[in-house]
Design a protein around this motif. Structure first.
Motif, mmCIF file in Angstrom:
data_model
loop_
_atom_site.group_PDB
_atom_site.id
_atom_site.type_symbol
_atom_site.label_atom_id
_atom_site.label_comp_id
_atom_site.label_asym_id
_atom_site.label_seq_id
_atom_site.Cartn_x
_atom_site.Cartn_y
_atom_site.Cartn_z
ATOM 1 N N GLU A 1 -24.591 -3.736 40.880
ATOM 2 C CA GLU A 1 -24.566 -3.263 42.265
ATOM 3 C C GLU A 1 -25.961 -3.092 42.853
ATOM 4 O O GLU A 1 -26.116 -2.877 44.049
ATOM 5 N N ALA A 2 -26.998 -3.205 42.016
ATOM 6 C CA ALA A 2 -28.380 -3.066 42.480
ATOM 7 C C ALA A 2 -28.902 -4.363 43.114
ATOM 8 O O ALA A 2 -30.017 -4.380 43.636
ATOM 9 N N THR B 1 -24.498 -4.290 33.811
ATOM 10 C CA THR B 1 -23.929 -2.986 34.164
ATOM 11 C C THR B 1 -24.485 -2.455 35.477
ATOM 12 O O THR B 1 -23.828 -1.674 36.154
ATOM 13 N N ASP B 2 -25.672 -2.887 35.861
ATOM 14 C CA ASP B 2 -26.277 -2.445 37.119
ATOM 15 C C ASP B 2 -26.164 -3.495 38.219
ATOM 16 O O ASP B 2 -26.989 -3.569 39.118
ATOM 17 N N ALA C 1 -22.234 7.685 34.587
ATOM 18 C CA ALA C 1 -23.662 7.376 34.741
ATOM 19 C C ALA C 1 -24.395 8.458 35.411
ATOM 20 O O ALA C 1 -24.816 9.394 35.311
#
Length: 65
Positions: free
Chosen positions: A17-18, A14-15, A65
């Motif tokens: 893009e980090a 889910t993260d 979020a």
């Protein structure tokens, strides 16, 4: 694919893009992350398996979020 320590989030996380930026082409409207995710300026995404993440869906996820 990722050589960073600690490793970047996987493309299906889910993260995702980090992950670290590998290539950035603002003149073309896209960036490539080290986990293979293509990010588009309109907030759409293309995952390494070919799955497209809809812009409207992604905006809803970001807003939540």
């Amino acid at each position: 694919m990722c050589q960073h320590q600690p490793p970047c989030p996987a493309a299906d996380a889910t993260d995702r893009e980090a992950a670290h930026l590998v290539a950035h082409h603002p003149e073309q409207g896209w960036s490539l992350l080290c986990n293979g995710v293509l990010l588009f300026d309109d907030t759409g995404e293309l995952l390494p398996d070919g799955q497209a993440i809809d812009t409207a869906l992604r905006r809803a996820q970001v807003a939540a979020a």
